[in-house]
Design a protein around this motif. Structure first.
Motif, short mmCIF file in Angstrom:
data_model
loop_
_atom_site.label_atom_id
_atom_site.label_comp_id
_atom_site.label_asym_id
_atom_site.label_seq_id
_atom_site.Cartn_x
_atom_site.Cartn_y
_atom_site.Cartn_z
N ASP A 5 14.08 -9.52 14.98
CA ASP A 5 14.03 -8.08 15.25
C ASP A 5 12.59 -7.59 15.13
OD1 ASP A 5 16.76 -7.91 15.54
OD2 ASP A 5 17.10 -7.47 13.41
N TYR A 6 12.27 -6.59 15.91
CA TYR A 6 10.95 -5.98 15.84
C TYR A 6 10.91 -5.05 14.64
CZ TYR A 6 6.82 -3.29 16.98
OH TYR A 6 5.59 -2.69 16.93
N ASP A 7 9.91 -5.22 13.79
CA ASP A 7 9.77 -4.39 12.60
C ASP A 7 8.93 -3.17 12.96
OD1 ASP A 7 9.81 -3.40 10.07
OD2 ASP A 7 8.42 -4.87 9.25
N CYS A 8 9.55 -2.00 12.98
CA CYS A 8 8.85 -0.79 13.40
C CYS A 8 8.34 0.03 12.23
CB CYS A 8 9.75 0.04 14.31
SG CYS A 8 11.29 0.50 13.54
N GLY A 9 8.33 -0.53 11.03
CA GLY A 9 7.83 0.21 9.87
C GLY A 9 6.33 0.05 9.71
N ILE A 10 5.78 0.85 8.81
CA ILE A 10 4.35 0.81 8.50
C ILE A 10 4.18 0.16 7.13
CG2 ILE A 10 2.30 2.21 8.04
CD1 ILE A 10 3.52 4.37 9.81
N ASP A 11 3.24 -0.78 7.01
CA ASP A 11 2.93 -1.40 5.72
C ASP A 11 1.81 -0.64 5.04
OD1 ASP A 11 4.77 -3.54 5.66
OD2 ASP A 11 3.52 -4.68 7.04
N LEU A 12 2.02 -0.30 3.78
CA LEU A 12 1.02 0.39 2.96
C LEU A 12 0.88 -0.33 1.63
CD1 LEU A 12 2.40 3.98 3.61
CD2 LEU A 12 0.41 2.95 4.70
N THR A 13 -0.22 -0.10 0.91
CA THR A 13 -0.41 -0.72 -0.41
C THR A 13 -0.93 0.32 -1.41
OG1 THR A 13 -2.60 -1.46 0.25
CG2 THR A 13 -0.81 -3.06 0.42
N PRO A 14 -0.06 1.21 -1.88
CA PRO A 14 -0.50 2.19 -2.88
C PRO A 14 -0.56 1.58 -4.27
CG PRO A 14 1.80 2.51 -2.38
CD PRO A 14 1.31 1.42 -1.47
N THR A 15 -1.30 2.23 -5.16
CA THR A 15 -1.37 1.82 -6.56
C THR A 15 -0.38 2.65 -7.36
OG1 THR A 15 -3.71 1.31 -6.32
CG2 THR A 15 -2.91 1.62 -8.55
N VAL A 16 0.32 1.99 -8.28
CA VAL A 16 1.31 2.68 -9.11
C VAL A 16 0.57 3.45 -10.20
CG1 VAL A 16 3.33 2.40 -10.59
CG2 VAL A 16 2.99 0.85 -8.65
N ALA A 17 0.81 4.74 -10.28
CA ALA A 17 0.14 5.61 -11.25
C ALA A 17 0.74 5.42 -12.64
CB ALA A 17 0.28 7.07 -10.81
N ARG A 18 0.10 6.01 -13.63
CA ARG A 18 0.57 5.85 -15.01
C ARG A 18 1.90 6.53 -15.29
NH1 ARG A 18 -2.83 9.79 -18.77
NH2 ARG A 18 -1.48 8.81 -20.25
N ASN A 19 2.35 7.39 -14.39
CA ASN A 19 3.67 7.99 -14.54
C ASN A 19 4.74 7.19 -13.79
OD1 ASN A 19 3.04 8.64 -11.92
ND2 ASN A 19 3.26 10.85 -12.18
N SER A 20 4.39 5.97 -13.38
CA SER A 20 5.30 5.04 -12.72
C SER A 20 5.76 5.54 -11.35
CB SER A 20 6.50 4.73 -13.62
OG SER A 20 7.24 3.66 -13.11
N ARG A 21 4.84 6.20 -10.64
CA ARG A 21 5.14 6.68 -9.29
C ARG A 21 4.05 6.25 -8.34
NH1 ARG A 21 6.42 12.30 -11.58
NH2 ARG A 21 8.67 12.27 -11.80
#
Length: 90
Positions: A5-21
């Motif tokens: 299947d073609y993956d139509c999502g976007i890959d991102l790499t955020p950092t997890v903040a100290r509030n676990s978000r």
């Protein structure tokens, strides 16, 4: 037609903040507390958001459409509550 299947999502790499978000497109999503301070891989799709640790999915959230809104899963904060110093013991 290709077998995959073609993956139509976007890959991102955020950092997890100290509030676990993590912050993705001006919205906030909870992540398990053990990932605080690390980068995680996120697959952003039209209706949902997946958070990965390697190949393992560690969180799934519905995609938020309004800016500055939060989606928390309370189980992600259990590790923090277990090690809290000032928490009363039963």
């Amino acid at each position: 037609m290709p077998a995959d299947d073609y993956d139509c999502g976007i890959d991102l790499t955020p950092t997890v903040a100290r509030n676990s978000r993590i912050t993705v497109r001006q919205c906030y999503y909870s992540v398990p507390a053990k990932f605080i301070g690390t980068k995680v891989r996120v697959k952003l799709r039209a209706n949902e958001l997946w958070v990965f640790d390697g190949r393992k999915v560690v969180a799934r959230h519905p995609r938020l459409t309004r800016r500055y809104t939060y989606h928390d899963i309370l189980d992600h904060y259990l590790e923090i509550l277990l090690v809290k110093r000032d928490a009363p013991s039963c």
